[in-house]
Design a protein around this motif. Sequence first.
Motif, PDB file in Angstrom:
ATOM      1  N   ILE A  24       0.901  -1.085  -0.030  1.00 53.22           N
ATOM      2  CA  ILE A  24      -0.238   0.020  -0.139  1.00 53.22           C
ATOM      3  C   ILE A  24       0.892   1.339  -0.073  1.00 53.22           C
ATOM      4  O   ILE A  24       0.783   2.183  -0.698  1.00 53.22           O
ATOM      5  CB  ILE A  24      -1.038  -0.072   1.216  1.00 53.22           C
ATOM      6  N   TYR A  25       1.661   1.423   0.738  1.00 56.34           N
ATOM      7  CA  TYR A  25       2.538   2.434   1.234  1.00 56.34           C
ATOM      8  C   TYR A  25       3.987   2.251   0.704  1.00 56.34           C
ATOM      9  O   TYR A  25       4.630   1.072   0.666  1.00 56.34           O
ATOM     10  CB  TYR A  25       2.481   2.875   2.364  1.00 56.34           C
ATOM     11  N   ASN A  26       4.801   3.275   0.433  1.00 52.95           N
ATOM     12  CA  ASN A  26       5.884   3.352  -0.430  1.00 52.95           C
ATOM     13  C   ASN A  26       7.011   4.310   0.619  1.00 52.95           C
ATOM     14  O   ASN A  26       7.117   5.272   0.482  1.00 52.95           O
ATOM     15  CB  ASN A  26       6.227   3.528  -1.711  1.00 52.95           C
ATOM     16  N   ILE A  27       7.744   3.527   1.598  1.00 57.04           N
ATOM     17  CA  ILE A  27       8.422   4.565   2.534  1.00 57.04           C
ATOM     18  C   ILE A  27       9.868   4.931   1.661  1.00 57.04           C
ATOM     19  O   ILE A  27      10.343   5.956   1.898  1.00 57.04           O
ATOM     20  CB  ILE A  27       8.964   3.824   3.733  1.00 57.04           C
ATOM     21  N   SER A  28      10.124   4.076   0.509  1.00 57.61           N
ATOM     22  CA  SER A  28      11.366   4.369  -0.138  1.00 57.61           C
ATOM     23  C   SER A  28      11.189   5.732  -0.972  1.00 57.61           C
ATOM     24  O   SER A  28      11.950   6.483  -1.254  1.00 57.61           O
ATOM     25  CB  SER A  28      11.559   3.347  -1.081  1.00 57.61           C
ATOM     26  N   GLU A  29       9.820   6.112  -1.408  1.00 60.60           N
ATOM     27  CA  GLU A  29       9.708   7.302  -2.113  1.00 60.60           C
ATOM     28  C   GLU A  29       9.703   8.375  -1.057  1.00 60.60           C
ATOM     29  O   GLU A  29      10.322   9.497  -1.797  1.00 60.60           O
ATOM     30  CB  GLU A  29       8.174   7.319  -2.743  1.00 60.60           C
ATOM     31  N   TYR A  30       9.417   8.280   0.112  1.00 60.98           N
ATOM     32  CA  TYR A  30       9.385   9.243   0.962  1.00 60.98           C
ATOM     33  C   TYR A  30      10.903   9.382   1.482  1.00 60.98           C
ATOM     34  O   TYR A  30      11.201  10.606   1.887  1.00 60.98           O
ATOM     35  CB  TYR A  30       8.374   9.240   2.021  1.00 60.98           C
ATOM     36  N   LEU A  31      11.420   8.591   1.842  1.00 64.07           N
ATOM     37  CA  LEU A  31      12.935   8.475   2.328  1.00 64.07           C
ATOM     38  C   LEU A  31      13.744   7.984   1.412  1.00 64.07           C
ATOM     39  O   LEU A  31      14.686   6.994   1.662  1.00 64.07           O
ATOM     40  CB  LEU A  31      12.884   7.662   3.627  1.00 64.07           C
ATOM     41  N   ASN A  32      13.712   8.488   0.161  1.00 61.08           N
ATOM     42  CA  ASN A  32      14.639   8.098  -0.953  1.00 61.08           C
ATOM     43  C   ASN A  32      16.172   8.772  -0.658  1.00 61.08           C
ATOM     44  O   ASN A  32      16.027  10.084  -0.551  1.00 61.08           O
ATOM     45  CB  ASN A  32      14.382   8.417  -2.195  1.00 61.08           C
ATOM     46  N   SER A  33      17.166   8.087  -0.284  1.00 62.18           N
ATOM     47  CA  SER A  33      18.415   8.642   0.126  1.00 62.18           C
ATOM     48  C   SER A  33      18.749   9.283  -1.368  1.00 62.18           C
ATOM     49  O   SER A  33      19.620  10.469  -0.927  1.00 62.18           O
ATOM     50  CB  SER A  33      19.201   7.454   0.453  1.00 62.18           C
ATOM     51  N   GLN A  34      18.541   9.012  -2.406  1.00 66.43           N
ATOM     52  CA  GLN A  34      18.978   9.645  -3.465  1.00 66.43           C
ATOM     53  C   GLN A  34      18.661  11.029  -3.619  1.00 66.43           C
ATOM     54  O   GLN A  34      19.130  12.201  -3.983  1.00 66.43           O
ATOM     55  CB  GLN A  34      18.981   9.057  -4.953  1.00 66.43           C
ATOM     56  N   GLU A  35      17.106  11.476  -3.222  1.00 62.52           N
ATOM     57  CA  GLU A  35      16.482  12.322  -3.302  1.00 62.52           C
ATOM     58  C   GLU A  35      17.293  13.439  -2.246  1.00 62.52           C
ATOM     59  O   GLU A  35      17.445  14.760  -2.625  1.00 62.52           O
ATOM     60  CB  GLU A  35      15.133  12.331  -3.087  1.00 62.52           C
ATOM     61  N   PHE A  36      17.428  13.109  -1.188  1.00 57.52           N
ATOM     62  CA  PHE A  36      18.044  13.657   0.150  1.00 57.52           C
ATOM     63  C   PHE A  36      19.482  13.947  -0.210  1.00 57.52           C
ATOM     64  O   PHE A  36      20.027  15.270   0.026  1.00 57.52           O
ATOM     65  CB  PHE A  36      18.008  13.047   1.197  1.00 57.52           C
ATOM     66  N   THR A  37      20.289  13.139  -0.773  1.00 59.62           N
ATOM     67  CA  THR A  37      21.746  13.332  -0.867  1.00 59.62           C
ATOM     68  C   THR A  37      22.209  13.948  -2.045  1.00 59.62           C
ATOM     69  O   THR A  37      23.483  13.991  -2.093  1.00 59.62           O
ATOM     70  CB  THR A  37      22.422  12.106  -0.478  1.00 59.62           C
ATOM     71  N   LYS A  38      21.387  14.111  -3.036  1.00 58.28           N
ATOM     72  CA  LYS A  38      21.701  14.685  -4.328  1.00 58.28           C
ATOM     73  C   LYS A  38      22.505  15.897  -4.365  1.00 58.28           C
ATOM     74  O   LYS A  38      23.535  16.139  -5.099  1.00 58.28           O
ATOM     75  CB  LYS A  38      20.807  14.502  -5.355  1.00 58.28           C
ATOM     76  N   ASN A  39      22.109  16.809  -3.461  1.00 60.49           N
ATOM     77  CA  ASN A  39      22.972  18.000  -3.188  1.00 60.49           C
ATOM     78  C   ASN A  39      24.057  17.871  -2.464  1.00 60.49           C
ATOM     79  O   ASN A  39      25.152  18.549  -3.104  1.00 60.49           O
ATOM     80  CB  ASN A  39      22.024  19.119  -2.279  1.00 60.49           C
ATOM     81  N   ILE A  40      24.134  16.991  -1.717  1.00 59.09           N
ATOM     82  CA  ILE A  40      25.307  16.840  -0.827  1.00 59.09           C
ATOM     83  C   ILE A  40      26.586  16.194  -2.010  1.00 59.09           C
ATOM     84  O   ILE A  40      27.676  16.372  -1.878  1.00 59.09           O
ATOM     85  CB  ILE A  40      25.283  15.855   0.178  1.00 59.09           C
ATOM     86  N   SER A  41      26.019  15.180  -2.757  1.00 54.48           N
ATOM     87  CA  SER A  41      26.724  14.656  -3.613  1.00 54.48           C
ATOM     88  C   SER A  41      27.381  15.639  -4.620  1.00 54.48           C
ATOM     89  O   SER A  41      28.376  15.644  -5.097  1.00 54.48           O
ATOM     90  CB  SER A  41      26.076  13.317  -4.404  1.00 54.48           C
TER      91      SER A  41
END
Length: 847
Positions: A569-586
């Motif tokens: 039902i729910y997808n935590i990966s879409e909400y806690l996608n590490s790539q989305e969060f870390t793309k600026n740091i990368s």
Amino acid sequence: MTLTLSFLLLLGLCRNTISKGPPSSPRNPAGLEFELPSTNYETKDSYTPGPIGILFQMVHVFLHVVQPNAFPEDILRKIIQKKFDLSADYEKVVHYEIGIIICTALGLLFVILMPLVGLCFGLCRCCNKCGGEMHQRQKRNGPFLRKCYACSLLVTCVFISIGIIFGFVANDHLRTQIRNTRKLADSNFRDLRTLLNETPSQISYVLGQYTTAKEKAFSDLDNIKSLLGGAIHEQLRPKVIPVLDDIQAMAVAIKETKETLLNVNKTLGELKKSTARLSTSLHDVKTNLEQSLNDPTCSTQSEMATCNDVRMTLSQLDDNTNLGQLPSLDKQIDNITNVLRTDLSSLVQEGYKSFNDIPERVQNQTVDIVSDVKGSWNSIGSHIENINEQISIQDKLTGFLDHIDHIETYVHRRLPMLEEYDSYRWLGGLVACCLLTLIVIFYYLGLLCGLCGYDRNATPTRRGCVSNTGGIFLMVGVGISFLVCWILMIIVVLSFVVGGNVEKLVCEPYQNKRLFQILDTPYLINEKWKYYLSGMVLTKPDINLTFEQVYSDCKDNKGIYTTLKLENIYNISEYLNSQEFTKNISGDFENMKVNIDNIVLLDATGKKNLQDFSSSGVDRIDYGAYLAETAKPPTKVNLLTFADGLEEKANKLPHGSLKRSLASNAQKIRMIYHGQVTPLGSSMTTLHQSIQDLQHKSSGLGVKVHNIISSLDSAQDFIANHISSVIVQESKKYGNMIIGYFEHYLQWVKISITEEIAACRPVATALDSAVNVFLCGYIIDPMNLFWFGIGKATIFLLPALIFAVKLAKYYRRMDSEDVYDDVETIPMKNMQKGNIGFHRHQTTPNL
């Protein structure tokens, strides 16, 4: 209710926080550990009845013998689907219940016949039939029958007593467990509240651990000088440091070489002067000896030989070295002095400093990058903090707690009623057991009085009062047995039908999970849903989510997310996608530019200095000549030995001027040895060692310098052409380490939410407490043991009353007896043929 609670709890916990598929194993950066605090629950996971469990198992074995048929899955499915038709399916019901039906029929037959038999028996006894006549016919096997009846009745009473004990134990155990029900219910409710109350704090704890990860990342960012700069420095160290160390060693060697050359040159000059003085002294002694040998004494025949011997050894008095021919080292010293005008050690230290400044330069050039990365971490932290508000878990759990409060209030309102009803049941069970106890007491008293008061010499009409009382006790027990046994059998039949069916249809299939398997039958509860639980929870009835799997997962204390497969039902990966969060740091680390190309290990002046040292000529000195001369002894002959020989020869001469002259010169030679030869030899040995050291240091000097310069050029070339790749490589590692903290945190968040938060063991424990513990353990097992014990005692009342009636005739005082005539004179064979005359002797009836 527990399944509903678990479902609602899942929806509250996992909205917008569930991922597809199991999370991958997170990397575990050094020094960063996360662990969710454990939650302790009161209610035990398993129930053990204690020593009485052996009796329960015995009843289970009996029920398995009575009801060995497999669980009626088809019938139960039809009942759930409301398709059960008793007229059409009664054969299946009868086939499954055949054992219970037969036992129930036998029990009902017992209930019907025992009052009728008792009534007929009583009427017959009143009419002096069925043993009612107070006359006992004497037989030869009468004592044997009496003993057999007594033993049989005793054994039967023992079995009855065991059944009564079972009844008392079961009755008291059931009452005790009913009293424990409140404690069990409160414990489960507290555990459920703990589950609901701990869940928000667990989520807050998980989200709060982001600060720990951020602080660790900030610490490494502030320590970029040693972590990134130090890593780059360590990558270059194997190429650079050995070269600089070799150059530094060569600078030290240049200074040491000059010092050695100066010492050698100085010592060589001093040795030349010393050898000249030694040569003069030896020449003077030699001249003096030659003049002494011209003494007239030497012309005599007896002394001529001695003088000639002395004259022949005078040629040995001479120095043995030719140090004056060795060239001076002034040229080489001048060349080394010119080399030392350039301070090579200072140039090397500059190279060291340039290389060791790499971490500092990295730190200075990455100040803006570090600031940008910290800003990215702070922005991610704001996003993480908003998760709790978006889940709104506290508002949802408040409703669940209200449901639990309502259920707890209902349970507490009903428990006093249950305890009240149980008190009536306990009293009824106690009366039933006491009635059986009363009957068996009469039997025991009858046996005791009969055995103690029986007199084998007394005739039936003259039996004692104690024996007669024993027979009366037996008949009282028989009378009470006829009065109450059918009532007891009604209790046994009713509790047997209820308890046996609940054990076989609820308790056993619950323990072996057959009930869950039936509920998991596709399209059973809802004809449109293949799997009812997945349709109710996930609104996707085709997903294989079963009651059995949910129960098993909760027993294993898995999280509700994993248990109910809410990843569908729910997808935590879409909400806690590490790539989305870390793309600026990368991106920040990819844009990081560190320029450390202008590192100079040794400039051209330093290289020229090395080359000048190589061409200084130190390695071309004729070390062989120097070593050969310095290895020689200072004199051709050992002067001490020569002086001793000279003195020995002088002693052969007669007293006179010649003898005194030779002795005096011998003493001078000894003085020359101690004063000049010994110091000269020591100095030559030292010079020899110094020349050897100088030769060793200068050996292959050109090759050494060439190798150093080649290694220097190679290291400088590596720095110029490959340092950028080293910087990129180490920067990537450093960036991955910083990002790894966040990825490790996110993975831990996923694992915590999906596997650890809201672990549903209390839900399974509550279901076990309701079915396995309360219904089956607290009620059904003691109930089954009660009817088993009471039924056993009631069944054994039938043979007991028969034995009691038979035995009473041997204990009671009879109204009449058989009187035999001439019994002792009549042959035994006539007695066996019945040819004995007798008459009935009437006595006063025994009241």
